[in-house]
Design a protein around this motif. Structure first.
Motif, PDB file in Angstrom:
ATOM      1  N   GLU A  14       0.819  -1.218   0.000  1.00 30.42           N
ATOM      2  CA  GLU A  14       0.000   0.000   0.000  1.00 30.42           C
ATOM      3  C   GLU A  14       0.852   1.267   0.000  1.00 30.42           C
ATOM      4  O   GLU A  14       0.506   2.251  -0.639  1.00 30.42           O
ATOM      5  CB  GLU A  14      -0.942   0.011   1.205  1.00 30.42           C
ATOM      6  N   LYS A  15       1.944   1.237   0.718  1.00 25.75           N
ATOM      7  CA  LYS A  15       2.798   2.424   0.802  1.00 25.75           C
ATOM      8  C   LYS A  15       3.597   2.637  -0.475  1.00 25.75           C
ATOM      9  O   LYS A  15       3.839   3.769  -0.873  1.00 25.75           O
ATOM     10  CB  LYS A  15       3.722   2.340   2.008  1.00 25.75           C
ATOM     11  N   SER A  19       2.801   5.800  -3.696  1.00 23.18           N
ATOM     12  CA  SER A  19       3.897   6.738  -3.480  1.00 23.18           C
ATOM     13  C   SER A  19       4.179   7.597  -4.706  1.00 23.18           C
ATOM     14  O   SER A  19       3.755   7.292  -5.819  1.00 23.18           O
ATOM     15  CB  SER A  19       5.163   5.970  -3.116  1.00 23.18           C
ATOM     16  N   ASP A  65      10.085   4.264   4.855  1.00 24.55           N
ATOM     17  CA  ASP A  65       8.693   4.113   5.294  1.00 24.55           C
ATOM     18  C   ASP A  65       7.903   3.140   4.422  1.00 24.55           C
ATOM     19  O   ASP A  65       6.780   2.792   4.750  1.00 24.55           O
ATOM     20  CB  ASP A  65       7.996   5.467   5.366  1.00 24.55           C
ATOM     21  N   GLN A  66       8.474   2.656   3.326  1.00 25.52           N
ATOM     22  CA  GLN A  66       7.813   1.676   2.462  1.00 25.52           C
ATOM     23  C   GLN A  66       8.200   0.251   2.833  1.00 25.52           C
ATOM     24  O   GLN A  66       7.749  -0.700   2.210  1.00 25.52           O
ATOM     25  CB  GLN A  66       8.179   1.939   0.996  1.00 25.52           C
TER      26      GLN A  66
END
Length: 71
Positions: A14-15, A19, A65-66
């Protein structure tokens, strides 16, 4: 829980799919980045170089953060 060099990680679908990097490139990501373990080889700023699996696949630079630690 932060990810650092030497950690075993996986990509959070999702990340990555939502992005800026995904919007700027091909969004057909290989399934192995979501399904297999990757090892963080290097870190530069917010980006980490990840090597996936034991097969010859290209290493990838991804934003910290991914990624999440592979449990």
């Amino acid at each position: 829980m932060s990810v650092k060099k030497g950690d075993v990680v996986r990509v959070v679908r999702e990340k990555l799919e939502n992005s800026l990097e995904a919007a700027a490139s091909d969004t057909r990501f290989p399934s192995y980045i979501f399904e297999t373990k990757g090892e963080v080889l290097d870190a530069r700023g917010d980006y980490l170089l990840v090597q996936f699996g034991h097969v010859p696949t290209p290493n990838m630079w991804l934003r910290a953060d991914q990624l999440e630690k592979f449990e």
